[in-house]
Design an enzyme around this catalytic site. Structure first.
Site, PDB file in Angstrom:
ATOM      1  N   ASP A 252       0.865  -1.177   0.000  1.00 19.35           N
ATOM      2  CA  ASP A 252       0.000   0.000   0.000  1.00 19.35           C
ATOM      3  C   ASP A 252       0.907   1.234   0.000  1.00 19.35           C
ATOM      4  O   ASP A 252       1.494   1.556   1.039  1.00 19.35           O
ATOM      5  CB  ASP A 252      -0.899  -0.057   1.236  1.00 19.35           C
ATOM      6  CG  ASP A 252      -1.660   1.221   1.505  1.00 19.35           C
ATOM      7  OD1 ASP A 252      -1.764   2.063   0.602  1.00 19.35           O
ATOM      8  OD2 ASP A 252      -2.147   1.380   2.651  1.00 19.35           O
TER       9      ASP A 252
ATOM     10  N   GLU B 184      -0.845  10.685   1.007  1.00 22.93           N
ATOM     11  CA  GLU B 184      -2.138  10.029   1.193  1.00 22.93           C
ATOM     12  C   GLU B 184      -2.259   9.420   2.580  1.00 22.93           C
ATOM     13  O   GLU B 184      -3.337   9.426   3.185  1.00 22.93           O
ATOM     14  CB  GLU B 184      -2.317   8.938   0.123  1.00 22.93           C
ATOM     15  CG  GLU B 184      -3.731   8.364   0.037  1.00 22.93           C
ATOM     16  CD  GLU B 184      -3.982   7.218   0.994  1.00 22.93           C
ATOM     17  OE1 GLU B 184      -5.160   6.834   1.183  1.00 22.93           O
ATOM     18  OE2 GLU B 184      -3.008   6.680   1.576  1.00 22.93           O
TER      19      GLU B 184
ATOM     20  N   ASP C 161      -5.758   1.612  -5.197  1.00 20.39           N
ATOM     21  CA  ASP C 161      -5.243   1.415  -3.844  1.00 20.39           C
ATOM     22  C   ASP C 161      -5.590   0.000  -3.397  1.00 20.39           C
ATOM     23  O   ASP C 161      -6.113  -0.791  -4.182  1.00 20.39           O
ATOM     24  CB  ASP C 161      -5.816   2.465  -2.891  1.00 20.39           C
ATOM     25  CG  ASP C 161      -4.830   2.854  -1.792  1.00 20.39           C
ATOM     26  OD1 ASP C 161      -4.084   1.968  -1.325  1.00 20.39           O
ATOM     27  OD2 ASP C 161      -4.814   4.031  -1.391  1.00 20.39           O
TER      28      ASP C 161
ATOM     29  N   HIS D 227      -1.655  -2.504   6.270  1.00 18.29           N
ATOM     30  CA  HIS D 227      -0.892  -1.690   7.216  1.00 18.29           C
ATOM     31  C   HIS D 227      -0.121  -2.554   8.221  1.00 18.29           C
ATOM     32  O   HIS D 227       0.252  -2.082   9.293  1.00 18.29           O
ATOM     33  CB  HIS D 227      -1.794  -0.688   7.954  1.00 18.29           C
ATOM     34  CG  HIS D 227      -2.141   0.499   7.118  1.00 18.29           C
ATOM     35  ND1 HIS D 227      -2.579   1.693   7.657  1.00 18.29           N
ATOM     36  CD2 HIS D 227      -2.105   0.702   5.782  1.00 18.29           C
ATOM     37  CE1 HIS D 227      -2.807   2.565   6.698  1.00 18.29           C
ATOM     38  NE2 HIS D 227      -2.526   1.973   5.543  1.00 18.29           N
TER      39      HIS D 227
END
Length: 383
Positions: free
Chosen positions: A186, A220, A241, A321
């Site tokens: 990401d 972002e 994304d 994440h």
């Protein structure tokens, strides 16, 4: 259009090798700009380094945008501690659970240093069970620098100070079965997808009905995103994304995940439907999803006041994440859709103007759907 998967994966590997936590993105901006030039486009940079590269179509107004972000998660030095180690604060929203054990590079004013992020109680031989009971959170980890220092003064003498950037090693692994494991997929994977779409358009010499602005943003992860790079001629914007494949989500690590909404609200009905129709026409596997704790470059553009249609096409990612995993099938699928969108006909002609009368404004369906004829004998429990 055939996507060159080898090119896409090579770009992903190159991008992952460049540290780019939000706020420390100059190097990756230079790399991406050079690659865009090599592909035949002319990149334009904002003051801070967001990139716009326009592939010209038959008309300028009513342009389309395809956007991905170059910045990643990271950390900054919050405090130089008395023991010479460093307290950190995160860049972007992510758990310290995934920072523990991470090898990192710290960027100071005078040069870089290597180190490891460790829990405050890291030695089982010293703390025994306390290692397992230590809370999870950024106040409970510290950065151990690989340098001779045991005090605040010695660390400061090295040139290390509050605010220095910390980039976490991605540790990428590309498997023969198509799976890719790494930090920062990401949105390095999204950037590689956008570059692969451009490569396909250029290789095939595809003519487009309107200009397509390929945008690469640099903030972002902290919510700024595409707020300041959308120009007035852009009528619609598709963000590339990740899409979370966690339990309770409909995303997948294969095909395209088309987002119907995120925490900022629904995406544009007509643009989203166009992407779904393109998947069906081009036989691109897809699924739809809604994200409750997620926002993207599209949200930042709308919140900044840009009146553009927005959509989000995603590659499914496991453990977003954190220690992320994707599959090459999703990357090539999303790249195929992005290139197909860039070349597809313009349906809403009035979108070339920022404001116009109601003539040509689209309709959303309101008719009652056809249903099978009611047969009471088929109801469960009726004999």
């Amino acid at each position: 259009m055939k996507i060159d998967e080898a090119y896409l994966l090579a770009q992903l590997k190159a991008l992952l090798a460049i540290d780019s936590p939000t706020g420390y993105t100059d190097q990756v901006v230079h790399y991406c700009s050079a690659e865009l030039e090599r592909l035949g486009l002319t990149p334009e940079l904002t003051r801070r380094g967001a990139i716009r590269a326009v592939r010209q179509g038959s008309r300028r107004k009513g342009a389309r945008a395809i956007v991905a972000h170059l910045d990643t998660l990271g950390a900054q030095v919050k405090l130089v501690k008395e023991n010479g180690r460093l307290e950190l604060v995160p860049i972007g929203h992510w758990s310290a659970r995934f920072a523990e054990g991470g090898r990192v590079t710290l960027y100071s004013e005078i040069g870089s240093f290597r180190g490891t992020v460790l829990p405050l109680k890291a030695s089982g031989h010293t703390f025994n069970d306390e290692v397992d009971t230590l809370p999870v959170g950024w106040p409970h980890v510290e950065l151990r620098i690989d340098a001779i220092t045991q005090s605040k003064a010695e660390t400061r003498a090295l040139g290390i100070d509050v605010g220095d950037f910390v980039a976490f090693d991605p540790n990428p692994e590309f498997l023969d079965n198509g799976f890719i494991n790494s930090r920062h997929l990401d949105d390095k994977a999204g950037v590689a997808i956008a570059l692969a779409a451009i490569e396909a358009l250029e290789r095939e010499g595809v003519k487009m009905p309107v200009d397509v602005h390929f945008l690469f943003t640099i903030a972002e992860e902290v919510g700024v995103g595409a707020a300041a790079i959308v120009t007035p001629e852009i009528a619609s914007m598709v963000t590339i994304d990740n899409g979370s494949t966690a339990p309770g989500q409909n995303s997948a690590e294969f095909g395209v995940t088309i987002a119907m909404a995120d925490q900022a609200g629904p995406f544009d009905y007509h643009l989203t439907k166009k992407l779904v129709d393109l998947c069906r026409e081009e036989e691109i596997p897809f699924q739809k999803d809604v994200f409750r704790y997620y926002r993207s470059d599209s949200a930042s553009a709308i919140e900044a006041g840009h009146d553009v249609r927005t959509a989000l096409i995603a590659f499914g990612i496991d453990a977003s994440h954190g220690y992320e995993r994707i599959h090459a099938h999703a990357l090539t699928s999303v790249a195929t859709l992005a290139a197909s969108y860039a070349a597809s006909p313009l349906e809403i002609a009035r979108d070339v103007k920022e404001v116009s009368g109601p003539e040509g404004f689209p309709h959303q369906p309101t008719e009652e759907a056809d249903q099978p004829e009611f047969d009471p004998d088929k109801i469960a429990g009726v004999e």
